[in-house]
Design a protein around this motif. Structure first.
Motif, short mmCIF file in Angstrom:
data_model
loop_
_atom_site.label_atom_id
_atom_site.label_comp_id
_atom_site.label_asym_id
_atom_site.label_seq_id
_atom_site.Cartn_x
_atom_site.Cartn_y
_atom_site.Cartn_z
N THR A 127 0.83 -1.21 0.00
CA THR A 127 0.00 0.00 0.00
C THR A 127 0.86 1.26 0.00
O THR A 127 0.65 2.17 -0.80
CB THR A 127 -0.91 0.01 1.26
N THR A 128 1.87 1.29 0.89
CA THR A 128 2.65 2.53 0.99
C THR A 128 3.55 2.73 -0.23
O THR A 128 3.75 3.85 -0.68
CB THR A 128 3.50 2.57 2.28
N LYS A 129 4.09 1.64 -0.77
CA LYS A 129 5.00 1.78 -1.93
C LYS A 129 4.28 1.64 -3.27
O LYS A 129 4.93 1.69 -4.33
CB LYS A 129 6.11 0.73 -1.85
N LYS A 130 2.98 1.33 -3.20
CA LYS A 130 2.18 1.15 -4.43
C LYS A 130 2.79 0.10 -5.37
O LYS A 130 3.07 0.36 -6.56
CB LYS A 130 2.02 2.48 -5.17
N VAL A 131 3.05 -1.07 -4.81
CA VAL A 131 3.61 -2.19 -5.61
C VAL A 131 2.73 -3.42 -5.41
O VAL A 131 1.98 -3.50 -4.43
CB VAL A 131 5.07 -2.51 -5.19
N PRO A 132 2.82 -4.41 -6.33
CA PRO A 132 2.05 -5.64 -6.15
C PRO A 132 2.50 -6.39 -4.89
O PRO A 132 3.62 -6.18 -4.40
CB PRO A 132 2.38 -6.46 -7.40
N LEU A 133 1.63 -7.28 -4.41
CA LEU A 133 1.95 -8.03 -3.19
C LEU A 133 3.25 -8.82 -3.33
O LEU A 133 4.00 -8.99 -2.38
CB LEU A 133 0.80 -8.98 -2.83
#
Ligand code: NAD
Length: 409
Positions: free
Chosen positions: A382-388
């Motif tokens: 969420t904070t880095k806006k990357v896939p899981l």
């Protein structure tokens, strides 16, 4: 692209996110030791058979090497190396004090008698005993290996080195195995997916699942999903699959599979192929068999909104891209199926302390560890806006990088 190269794509994405320099990347990428051994055995029928076995130890910065042992005809050095590095990042994600390793023997286990399997396992231990041990490297079950095979490993190693139950995990309960180890991977997968849907305000009740693979991981995952009120509408194994839109009767199916050694022909369902299973209309698809089953070709047709990677490396990077573009959520292997190594850690701790935990303790601790890992991964995503997947790799790689850096060369 082989399995090791695939894992390293994800490693570099995480390393970029963490800002790791070349020096640290070099230290983290290369396996510490690769053991390849020749295993000749005299079979029960008097013929000589020859096998090749591997134990690849990737990284032990955070603790002894740890990882499963696979008996399968497709076992090869590159695949084992990829799976070994996945273990390093997985133990980092769930923060258990182990490194990563993997092993295997290239064989067709279904063509070997119980006697042949025992001889093969014992000969393998004789070949690798110098490289394993309770504080060195601790194998565990994987595809086509089970508690009995772990018992033979424990016995053969103990004959050479003295009583050492902590040399291997996934043992039978009577030999120092842990309550809740056999179903730990399936239980861990269920905890993770329950957390995922909970974050969307949903319970598992009535959600539809399709599972590829009905061995240790797949059958236990089916059991826990069924217990929580989910509908398992399709399952498959290496022979084929079975489906029922209103949900399969899982207790009956488990009984049937134990008797028939396959899910094919289960009377209360319709037959389905493995390819059809992967593209079934469902809420969640859980590949729980082998690697690289979700490809660029079939990913476009996958209808599940969520892919729970119960197996190791079931999604190729190309399929991963397709899923990302289509807005599908992939819960990565190094998080989803880490329940097995978490309870292996509990087993190892119990062995070292000569003390037994109850099943309730194991389940409580496993739930705590898996939920914490899930929340940490989601937080990074969420904070880095990357896939899981990138978030999970960043969590695991970051912990190993820190340990490596502190220890130095
Ligand atoms: P298993 O040997 O108990 O079961 C494997 C299942 O996959 C069987 O049902 C088999 O029929 C099926 N299968 C094999 N080839 C197939 C094919 N081509 N198509 C469809 N199905 C096929 O193995 P397992 O321990 O359940 O492991 C399954 C996966 O989970 C592997 O990727 C393994 O690395 C991973 N995993 C296992 C553990 C563990 O604790 N056992 C832990 C973490 C990850």
């Amino acid at each position: 692209m082989d399995a090791f190269e695939t894992t390293n794509i994800y490693f570099h994405r995480a390393a970029d996110l963490l800002g790791l320099n070349e020096r640290v990347r070099t230290l983290l990428l290369n396996p510490s030791r690769e053991v390849k051994v020749s295993i000749p055995i005299e079979r029960e029928d008097g013929t000589l058979a020859h096998f090749v076995g591997y134990r690849i130890q990737h990284n032990n910065a955070r603790g002894p090497f740890k990882g499963g042992l696979r008996y399968h005809h497709q076992v090869n050095a590159e695949e084992v190396k990829g799976l070994a590095s996945l273990m390093t990042w997985k133990t980092g994600v769930v923060d258990v004090p182990f490194g990563g390793a993997k092993g295997g023997i290239a064989c067709h286990p279904q063509d070997l008698s119980e006697h042949d399997l025992e001889i093969l396992t014992r000969r393998f231990v004789q070949q690798i005993h110098e490289f394993i041990g309770p504080t060195v490297d601790i194998p565990a079950p994987d595809v086509n290996t089970n508690a009995q095979i772990m018992a033979w490993i424990m016995d053969e190693y103990s004959r050479m080195k003295g009583y050492a139950p902590a040399v291997v995990t996934g043992k039978p309960l009577a030999l120092g195995g842990s309550a809740g180890r056999e179903d730990a991977t399936g239980r861990g997968c269920a905890i993770v997916i329950e957390n995922f849907f909970k974050s969307q305000g949903k319970t598992l009740k009535g959600l539809r699942f399709a599972l590829q693979g009905f061995g240790n991981v797949g059958s236990h995952l089916a059991h826990f999903l069924d217990e929580k009120g989910a509908l398992v509408i399709g399952v498959s194994d290496s022979h084929g699959g079975v489906m029922r839109g209103e949900g399969l009767d899982i207790p009956r199916l488990i009984e049937y599979q134990r008797r028939e050694k396959t899910v094919v022909g289960f009377p209360q369902g319709n037959s389905i192929s493995n390819e059809e299973l992967l593209v079934m209309d469902c809420d969640c698809l859980a590949p729980a068999a082998l690697g690289e089953v979700l490809t660029r070709e079939n990913a476009r047709h996958v209808k599940a909104r969520v892919i729970l990677e119960a197996a190791n490396a079931p999604t190729t990077p190309e399929a991963d891209e397709v899923f990302e573009k289509k807005g599908r959520v992939v819960i990565p292997d190094i998080l989803a199926n880490a329940g097995g190594v978490v309870v292996s850690y509990f087993e190892w701790v119990q062995n070292l302390q000569s003390f037994k935990w109850t099943l309730e303790q194991v389940v409580e601790e496993l739930t705590r560890v898996m939920t914490k890992a899930y929340e940490s991964v989601v937080n990074i995503a969420t904070t880095k806006k990357v896939p899981l997947r990138t978030a999970a790799f960043a969590l695991g790689v970051g912990r190993v990088a820190k340990a490596m850096t502190l220890r130095g060369l």
